[in-house]
Write an enzyme that holds these catalytic residues in place. Structure first.
Site: not given
Length: 381
Positions: A46, A129, A147, A208
């Site tokens: 991370e 985060y 994030d 989409c």
């Protein structure tokens, strides 16, 4: 602000979670840190993924975990070795913070990664985060990991108009996420949002028609996907201009170490001299279109590093640029020879095959590549 998530029923939330997690289980990316629940490995991944592309991180992650396989190894790491393992990833404070946090864990948590969000947040370099990512993925805590990708997805999902560039807006996204996050699979849910944001719900031209959330997405229903997220423009990085000297003596080059604090602390590079934009522009144009010849070299040297006992090649070897968060470096590289080694404060002479022993920041790596490229073609000294 209309909090559209408050309009969702428990049934809506369960339906949303089930569909989203089913999509993730079918489509998730095969990444090395997803093959483990080890909180240390998740933490390292991370931190590396901050401001860095996934495909760039993978190789670094493998090498880093080989060199520092445990928290204890990281806590005891020699700084130059640690920075060398990080070389090229940038934002080197991340590596230094990792070591400091590892030392905290050894001293305050008996060498074991803490398991509460409060304790995880107490570690050096870990913000909301990263704490949410570690807590949810490693320990199953229903904590959001918010994030840029997540804010983009959630802002479109609920048409959230809060400016994501403002720290005060984080609370809005935190509230929305705590409403919809899965308590059964919080880590999978957070990673699903990350994957969706990077592959489908992209900043421009979102896909989409391929999105598993389109029936829930308010922006999709209204045709306003590209209006979100709302983000004020960030200040443009300040332009800074340097000339760099690749100074050679019998196959060795002069390297200078940066101060112990500040930007690129303790890292090595060719000597740099900051100049104003007008001087830089003049040097950039000088011999720009000329063929390099022995006669050209023999003429009066370009006005660079006048205090060094160096014969300079007047034609520069090229320009490199590098953007930090607040600065944009423009660096013009010149090559020169000196009859004997001379000394500068915090400097060393090193042959190219010894460069691996030194920690180079990204701009220096670019300068070395520029030098190699030019010296394959011409060397007139």
């Amino acid at each position: 602000m209309n909090k559209q998530w408050e309009k969702w029923s428990e049934e809506d939330i369960r339906s949303f979670q089930d569909k989203f997690l089913n999509w993730y289980h079918d489509e998730k990316r095969n990444l090395p840190w997803r093959a483990t629940n080890d909180p240390y490995a998740i933490w390292i991944s991370e931190i590396m993924l901050q401001q860095t592309r996934v495909d760039t991180v993978i190789g670094y992650y493998y090498r880093f975990m080989e060199q520092f396989p445990t928290i204890k190894d990281l806590a005891g790491a020699e700084e130059q070795k640690l920075l060398k393992a990080w070389e090229g990833l940038g934002y080197y404070s991340r590596a230094r913070n990792l070591k400091a946090a590892a030392q905290q864990i050894m001293a305050e948590f008996d060498g074991e990664m803490p398991q509460t969000i409060t304790d995880i947040r107490s570690l050096k370099g870990i913000g909301p985060y990263t704490a949410g990512a570690i807590g949810s993925i490693a320990f199953g805590l229903p904590e959001p990991a918010i994030d840029g990708n997540v804010m983009r997805v959630v802002s479109r999902l609920f048409c959230i108009e809060a400016d994501i560039a403002k720290a005060s807006s984080r609370g809005v996204f935190d509230e929305a996420m705590r409403t919809i996050i899965s308590h059964d699979e919080p880590g999978e849910f957070n990673q699903a949002l990350m994957d969706l944001g990077s592959s489908i719900c992209t900043p421009t031209s979102p896909l989409c028609e391929e999105c598993p959330l389109q029936e829930y997405c308010l922006a999709y229903q209204q045709g306003t996907q590209t209006d979100f997220p709302v983000k004020s423009k960030k200040a443009k990085p300040k332009d800074v201009y340097y000339i760099a000297g690749a100074i050679e003596e019998d196959g060795r080059f002069l390297l200078v170490q940066r101060p112990e604090t500040g930007l690129l602390a303790k890292m090595w590079h060719f000597p740099l001299l900051e100049v104003d934009q007008a001087t830089y522009t003049q040097l950039l144009a000088y011999w720009q279109d000329q063929q390099l010849t022995l006669d050209a070299v023999a003429e009066e040297p370009a006005p660079i590093f006048p205090e060094f006992p160096v014969v300079w090649q007047k034609r520069h070897l090229g320009e490199v640029t590098h953007i930090f968060s607040h600065l944009k470096w423009h660096v013009l590289l010149f090559y020169g020879r000196t009859p004997s080694e001379f000394s500068l404060e915090h400097s060393q002479w090193a042959a190219p095959e010894e460069f691996e022993q030194y920690v180079f920041p990204k701009p220096q790596l670019k300068l070395v590549e520029q030098l190699k490229k030019n010296h394959k073609v011409d060397k007139h000294f």
